[in-house]
Design an enzyme around this catalytic site. Structure first.
Site, mmCIF file in Angstrom:
data_model
loop_
_atom_site.group_PDB
_atom_site.id
_atom_site.type_symbol
_atom_site.label_atom_id
_atom_site.label_comp_id
_atom_site.label_asym_id
_atom_site.label_seq_id
_atom_site.Cartn_x
_atom_site.Cartn_y
_atom_site.Cartn_z
ATOM 1 N N THR A 66 0.841 -1.187 0.000
ATOM 2 C CA THR A 66 0.000 0.000 0.000
ATOM 3 C C THR A 66 0.884 1.249 0.000
ATOM 4 O OG1 THR A 66 -1.910 1.057 1.037
ATOM 5 C CG2 THR A 66 -0.279 0.098 2.523
ATOM 6 N N LYS A 70 3.820 1.425 -3.697
ATOM 7 C CA LYS A 70 3.300 0.677 -4.847
ATOM 8 C C LYS A 70 4.170 0.791 -6.098
ATOM 9 C CE LYS A 70 -1.605 0.570 -3.604
ATOM 10 N NZ LYS A 70 -2.981 0.783 -4.097
ATOM 11 N N ASP A 106 -6.062 -3.566 -8.071
ATOM 12 C CA ASP A 106 -6.939 -2.429 -7.761
ATOM 13 C C ASP A 106 -8.001 -2.206 -8.836
ATOM 14 O OD1 ASP A 106 -5.835 -1.747 -5.304
ATOM 15 O OD2 ASP A 106 -4.357 -0.394 -6.181
ATOM 16 N N SER A 131 -6.493 11.957 -11.103
ATOM 17 C CA SER A 131 -5.486 11.339 -11.974
ATOM 18 C C SER A 131 -4.275 10.870 -11.169
ATOM 19 C CB SER A 131 -5.049 12.325 -13.065
ATOM 20 O OG SER A 131 -4.597 13.542 -12.503
ATOM 21 N N GLY A 133 -2.628 7.915 -8.150
ATOM 22 C CA GLY A 133 -2.313 6.493 -8.189
ATOM 23 C C GLY A 133 -3.530 5.598 -8.315
ATOM 24 N N ALA A 134 -4.591 5.889 -7.561
ATOM 25 C CA ALA A 134 -5.808 5.067 -7.633
ATOM 26 C C ALA A 134 -6.435 5.165 -9.012
ATOM 27 C CB ALA A 134 -6.799 5.506 -6.563
ATOM 28 N N LEU A 222 -14.323 5.767 -4.096
ATOM 29 C CA LEU A 222 -13.384 4.784 -3.546
ATOM 30 C C LEU A 222 -13.182 4.929 -2.045
ATOM 31 C CD1 LEU A 222 -10.645 4.457 -6.309
ATOM 32 C CD2 LEU A 222 -12.941 3.477 -6.178
#
EC number: 1.1.1.25
Length: 278
Positions: A66, A70, A106, A131, A133-134, A222
């Site tokens: 996490t 990552k 993910d 925009s 990491g997720a 999220l």
């Protein structure tokens, strides 16, 4: 009971004390009556290389990664799945035959959580807010079979990500991009990948206005703490179906679990274990 045959899996990050991953994975392990244990390890960046070597030495089956590791973990792995390579981030590592192999679950976690509500996702008009990491993992997965638009407060970042994904997926029609003032009335699905509205900063304005939302739209956030962030409260006011971040958390975890064990865990057991702790 932990013994010499107990198989070890876990979470690596900094910090990790807030994570629900040990709760949901150990709930699934208990439900399946398998001899595994899942632990959380607070690891600083300078120790990542040693941690990967240690996981191999102690015969771990694998681990999740996490924030903030990552991307940095990738240089210490022996192999990386092609999707994780394209995304540029790894959230799951499997240790097999002395090799550390990286994956990213993910995006598939979000896709499965959405399909639970919408059915198969093909040719949907999807708006991705953020925009970071997720967003990278989610956008890469959903862009394979759908029409994506990425928006961000910084339009240049949205443009760069949309062009990168279009190039990597060899999209005939490039992904669209824009700012937070976009007209949302034609989108089937809207996903907030930003932390706006996350605990403890829950009393904020929604990241974009939702008054023009399509009547049968699905809106996903999220965030899972609170269970109903301000973005979803607002969407519900205008008649949208809503999905919080629990679904993504559980489904990405379930895919990781299967990568390590070869067994599909009970999604309901994992979800229930988290909700009971929030």
């Amino acid at each position: 009971m932990i013994n010499s045959k107990t198989k070890l899996v876990g979470l690596i990050g900094h910090p990790v004390d807030h994570s629900f991953s040990p709760i949901m994975h150990n709930a699934a392990i208990k439900d399946l009556k398998i001899n595994y244990r899942y632990f959380a390890f607070d690891v600083s960046e300078e120790n990542l290389k040693d941690v990967v070597a240690g996981a191999k030495a102690f015969n771990f089956r694998g681990f999740n990664i996490t924030i903030p590791h990552k991307m940095n973990i990738m240089k210490y792995l022996d192999e990386i799945d092609c999707d994780a390579e394209a995304i540029g981030a790894v959230n799951t590592v499997k240790i097999e035959n002395g090799k550390a192999i990286g994956y990213n679950t993910d995006g598939i976690g979000v896709k499965k959580a959405l399909e639970e509500k919408t059915g198969i996702l093909i040719n949907k008009n999807i708006l991705i807010i953020g925009s970071g990491g997720a967003s990278r993992a989610v956008s890469f997965e959903l862009a394979k079979d759908n029409n994506l638009t990425i928006v961000n407060r910084n339009i240049e970042k949205a443009e760069n990500l949309s062009k990168e994904i279009s190039r990597k997926l060899k999209k005939e029609n490039p992904l669209n991009y824009g700012g937070l003032d976009i007209n949302i009335e034609n989108f089937d699905i809207i996903i907030n990948t930003t932390p706006v509205g996350m605990y403890p900063h829950t009393e904020v304005e929604p990241v974009i206005p939702l008054n023009n939302i399509k009547k049968d739209a699905v809106v996903m956030d999220l965030i899972y703490n609170p269970l109903e962030p301000v973005f979803l409260k607002e969407a519900k006011k205008y008649g949208a179906k809503t999905i919080n971040g629990i679904g993504m958390l559980v489904y990405q975890g379930a895919v990781s679990f299967e990568i390590w064990t070869g067994i599909k865990p009970d999604i309901f057991v994992m979800k229930k274990s988290i909700i009971s702790k929030i």
